[in-house]
Design a protein around this motif. Structure first.
Motif, PDB file in Angstrom:
ATOM      1  N   THR A 303       0.835  -1.198   0.000  1.00  0.00           N
ATOM      2  CA  THR A 303       0.000   0.000   0.000  1.00  0.00           C
ATOM      3  C   THR A 303       0.871   1.249   0.000  1.00  0.00           C
ATOM      4  N   LYS A 304       0.304   2.370  -0.430  1.00  0.00           N
ATOM      5  CA  LYS A 304       0.933   3.675  -0.301  1.00  0.00           C
ATOM      6  C   LYS A 304       0.714   4.188   1.118  1.00  0.00           C
ATOM      7  N   THR A 305       1.395   5.284   1.463  1.00  0.00           N
ATOM      8  CA  THR A 305       1.219   5.905   2.768  1.00  0.00           C
ATOM      9  C   THR A 305       0.867   7.379   2.593  1.00  0.00           C
ATOM     10  N   SER A 308       4.125  10.853   0.465  1.00  0.00           N
ATOM     11  CA  SER A 308       4.107  10.429  -0.941  1.00  0.00           C
ATOM     12  C   SER A 308       5.318   9.614  -1.346  1.00  0.00           C
ATOM     13  N   ALA A 311       6.212   3.976   0.599  1.00  0.00           N
ATOM     14  CA  ALA A 311       5.224   2.908   0.450  1.00  0.00           C
ATOM     15  C   ALA A 311       5.536   1.839   1.483  1.00  0.00           C
ATOM     16  N   TRP A 424       3.119   4.699  -8.497  1.00  0.00           N
ATOM     17  CA  TRP A 424       3.766   5.373  -7.363  1.00  0.00           C
ATOM     18  C   TRP A 424       5.214   5.711  -7.687  1.00  0.00           C
TER      19      TRP A 424
END
Length: 446
Positions: A303-305, A308, A311, A424
């Protein structure tokens, strides 16, 4: 008569020492058997003592490598992934591998080879006070040095005077780097501070100073195609200052820099390449042994956090032996920028950190380093992890060293995290990022 008698005695003495080859052979066989029996008798008589000595030596060696002499494992480019090439085991191995790599298709619409971010250039422990290290990476030539104040610094490698490489035979004077050619010195900000026999130094003489940070056991440089200042920094891990350094493994890999961290988002490959036991590949050829010697079952989530440039990924692993989970562990992964990864292990043996760095030393050549840290009580586990992690990583290296880039793969449901990862990762490229075509035009191709 006396002379004849003396001649007979001399002949007799000569005959005493004259052995034929068959007698010599039998004598040697007899001697070997007697020595073998005597040695066997000694081993049998003192077997307990000998066994105890061997065990003690093994324990001392393991403790020494765990606590005082970190494990270092280095794999060159030609070591892994090329056994399929004909004649590769001959004396011209490197030539056959080079031919195979020249014929390899890089792919179409390959992303730029040098993303923007922090990249590890050297190990902190290797850059001691007063030492100078030349490094070629990111299409640049760097000179790393540590001043007398203990601070690591990075400048352009070439002296602006007549182009000498400061990293080759250059020396540290105070906190300045001195050129080996004419002894010009450049200070902390890159400006020239000293020229022999020159009282008034002309203005404007300087060398580029790169933004540098030292964290996670390495010296990092900030690279940005637009020339911008660092967009983020990486705070140190409190655990690393309390834990011990157990060693590292290094790999040179022929791949695009994005391929390495993309592995974290590729959940499906874990239960393909990394399902086999971390100890051996024999289960690949004899599948029925996988339930006996053990195999891995992986579950992941990428997942991303909110930040920016970061991850994260969680991995739950079960090591199954005869339907029993013999060695469960969970792994929490944090990807910081394009080339910095922190992996936190938690298992029955305790905790450990693996710090991964990916450094492009060429457009399609990456230096990947894993540094392992663990608490004092499980130092042996940390030392073993250096080797076990390398053994698993080599399975990926075999693929990377021979793959091509596919810009628009036919995604299936299991690949959704790969698509999210590529989206991303694209933030680390900018308008002036060097294209793959331009980066691969090397005018110094020897």
């Amino acid at each position: 008569m006396a002379d004849t008698h003396e001649i007979q005695i001399e002949n007799a003495q000569c005959q005493i020492h004259k052995w034929n080859s068959e007698e010599v052979f039998l004598f040697l066989i007899n001697l070997t058997c007697r020595l073998g029996l005597a040695l066997f008798d000694i081993i049998f008589k003192y077997s307990n003592v000998i066994l105890l000595c061997i065990v003690l030596l093994a324990v001392v060696y393991v403790l020494y490598k765990s606590y005082w002499s970190p494990v270092i494992l280095i794999r060159e480019l030609t070591h892994t992934g090329f056994d399929h090439i004909p004649y590769v085991k001959g004396r011209d191995r490197v030539l056959h591998i080079a031919r195979s790599q020249r014929n390899r298709q890089v792919g179409e619409r390959v992303p730029p080879p040098y993303p923007n971010g922090w990249f590890a250039l050297a190990e902190s422990r290797d850059l001691t006070v007063g030492k100078v290290i030349p490094v070629d990476a990111l299409g640049q030539n760097f000179c790393l040095y540590r001043g007398e104040d203990g601070v690591a610094r990075i400048v352009d490698a070439y002296c602006p005077h007549l182009g000498a490489n400061l990293g080759v035979e250059g020396s540290v004077k105070g906190n300045c780097i001195e050129c080996p050619f004419h002894h010009w010195r450049f200070g902390e900000n890159g400006a020239c501070t000293y020229i022999p026999d020159v009282k008034n130094i002309p203005k404007g003489i300087s060398i580029k100073k790169w933004d540098c940070m030292e964290v996670d056991g390495a010296v990092w440089v900030w690279y940005d195609a637009e020339g911008r200042s660092p967009m983020w920094t990486v705070p140190p891990l409190p655990e690393l200052s309390q834990w011990g350094y157990r060693g590292r493994n290094e790999f040179l890999i022929s791949a695009h820099t994005r391929d390495i961290p993309e592995n974290a988002a590729d959940a499906a490959h874990l239960n393909c390449i990394h399902q086999l036991s971390f100890m051996t590949n024999i289960g690949k050829h004899l599948p029925f042994l996988n339930n006996i010697i053990g195999h891995h079952i992986w579950e992941t989530d990428w997942t991303k956090t909110d930040e920016s440039h970061i991850a994260q990924m969680s991995i739950d692993q079960n090591y199954m032996v005869l339907k029993c989970n013999a060695f469960p562990f969970d792994l929490r992964v944090k990807q910081i920028g394009p080339a910095h990864v922190r992996l936190h292990f938690n298992c029955i043996f305790g905790e450990a950190y693996v710090i991964q760095s990916v450094t492009p030393v060429g457009p399609m050549l990456q230096k990947v380093v894993h540094r392992i840290y663990s608490p004092t009580y499980n130092a042996i586990f940390g030392a073993i992890l250096v080797l076990a992690e390398a053994y698993q990583f080599e399975r990926d290296v075999v693929v990377w060293n021979n793959k091509t880039h596919v810009s628009s793969p036919p995604y299936v449901k299991a690949d959704k995290s790969i698509r999210a990862f590529r989206d991303w990762f694209s933030q680390f490229y900018s308008e002036k990022s060097v294209s793959m075509r331009d980066a691969m035009q090397n005018p110094l191709d020897w």
